[in-house]
Write an enzyme that holds these catalytic residues in place. Structure first.
Site, PDB file in Angstrom:
ATOM      1  N   ASP A  37       0.851  -1.186   0.000  1.00 16.06           N
ATOM      2  CA  ASP A  37       0.000   0.000   0.000  1.00 16.06           C
ATOM      3  C   ASP A  37       0.890   1.240   0.000  1.00 16.06           C
ATOM      4  OD1 ASP A  37      -2.401  -1.553   0.349  1.00 16.06           O
ATOM      5  OD2 ASP A  37      -1.864  -1.762   2.465  1.00 16.06           O
ATOM      6  N   ASP A  53      -0.922  -2.321  -4.406  1.00 12.59           N
ATOM      7  CA  ASP A  53      -2.133  -2.701  -3.689  1.00 12.59           C
ATOM      8  C   ASP A  53      -3.023  -1.462  -3.529  1.00 12.59           C
ATOM      9  OD1 ASP A  53      -3.814  -4.614  -2.557  1.00 12.59           O
ATOM     10  OD2 ASP A  53      -2.920  -4.480  -0.584  1.00 12.59           O
ATOM     11  N   ASP A  54      -3.237  -0.986  -2.340  1.00 14.34           N
ATOM     12  CA  ASP A  54      -4.130   0.151  -2.118  1.00 14.34           C
ATOM     13  C   ASP A  54      -3.343   1.440  -1.896  1.00 14.34           C
ATOM     14  OD1 ASP A  54      -6.493  -1.552  -2.089  1.00 14.34           O
ATOM     15  OD2 ASP A  54      -5.753  -2.260  -0.154  1.00 14.34           O
ATOM     16  N   ASP A 100      -4.765   2.375   3.411  1.00 17.49           N
ATOM     17  CA  ASP A 100      -5.401   1.173   3.944  1.00 17.49           C
ATOM     18  C   ASP A 100      -5.393   1.216   5.467  1.00 17.49           C
ATOM     19  OD1 ASP A 100      -6.192  -1.409   4.660  1.00 17.49           O
ATOM     20  OD2 ASP A 100      -4.961  -2.382   3.148  1.00 17.49           O
ATOM     21  N   LYS A 148      -9.043   2.406   1.441  1.00 13.37           N
ATOM     22  CA  LYS A 148      -9.676   1.244   2.065  1.00 13.37           C
ATOM     23  C   LYS A 148      -9.861   1.607   3.544  1.00 13.37           C
ATOM     24  CE  LYS A 148      -8.539  -3.030   0.945  1.00 13.37           C
ATOM     25  NZ  LYS A 148      -7.732  -4.280   0.892  1.00 13.37           N
TER      26      LYS A 148
END
Length: 194
Positions: A87, A112-113, A116, A150
């Site tokens: 992330d 990924d994000d 998060d 997220k």
């Protein structure tokens, strides 16, 4: 981890952290800057072009992450090589670790994000932050999850194990664009977010 901050009342400003590696092929992660202290300020950090999470905060209260950038981070080594743990920013404070704020931070092209807080036991605030093109390589190859923000957790926690007060994360005046999955995602969070 390139920089591990366990102390409190620290102000890190203007660091450029590049090329942090992952060397284990199993379920693992590397981190550019990890925070475990309180009352810290992380300002104008540039965390990029490596295999690691940009900034990872798992303990500590009253921390400010100000105008930091995390970009082009991807782990091609561990697990399936899609970079599922990388992330831009991860904030997962323990119970009692309140008032952690991200202000003016930006995350892009992390595998990924962007942001998060899936395992946060306390609320996290994102104020005027940007998340774009996460879950993709700069060539727009599809990688891992790819959520901009997220901002949730507890989605798979049985009801009898939920805390008495479930944290509600705040995402204020933020922008998410062209992320692979969702721009803003509560991740099945039973309390919702603001």
């Amino acid at each position: 981890t390139a920089f591990q901050v366990n102390a409190s009342w620290v102000h890190l400003r203007g660091l450029d952290v590049v090329g942090v590696q992952v060397t284990l092929p199993l379920h693992t992660q590397s981190v550019c800057v990890e925070n475990a202290g309180s009352h810290n300020v992380f300002e104008r950090l540039s965390l990029h072009d490596g295999m690691a999470i940009g900034l990872y905060s798992v303990r500590g209260a009253n921390n400010l992450f100000l105008n930091c950038d995390a970009f082009r981070n991807r782990d091609p080594v561990s697990e399936d090589g899609r970079g599922g743990n990388v992330d831009g920013f991860g904030c997962h404070p323990a119970a009692g670790a309140t008032n952690n704020v991200f202000r003016g931070c930006r995350a892009w092209f992390n595998s990924d994000d962007g942001f998060d807080c899936i395992n946060a036991r306390e609320s996290v605030t994102f104020d005027r932050c940007w998340a774009f093109c996460n879950g993709f390589s700069p060539e727009f190859k599809s990688l891992a999850d790819g959520n901009g923000f997220k901002a949730g957790g507890y989605g798979s926690t049985p009801a009898d194990r939920l805390p008495a007060t479930i944290p509600r994360h705040a995402v204020l005046n933020c922008l998410a664009a062209r992320n692979k999955a969702s721009g803003f995602y509560a991740n099945h969070h039973p309390a919702g977010c603001d």
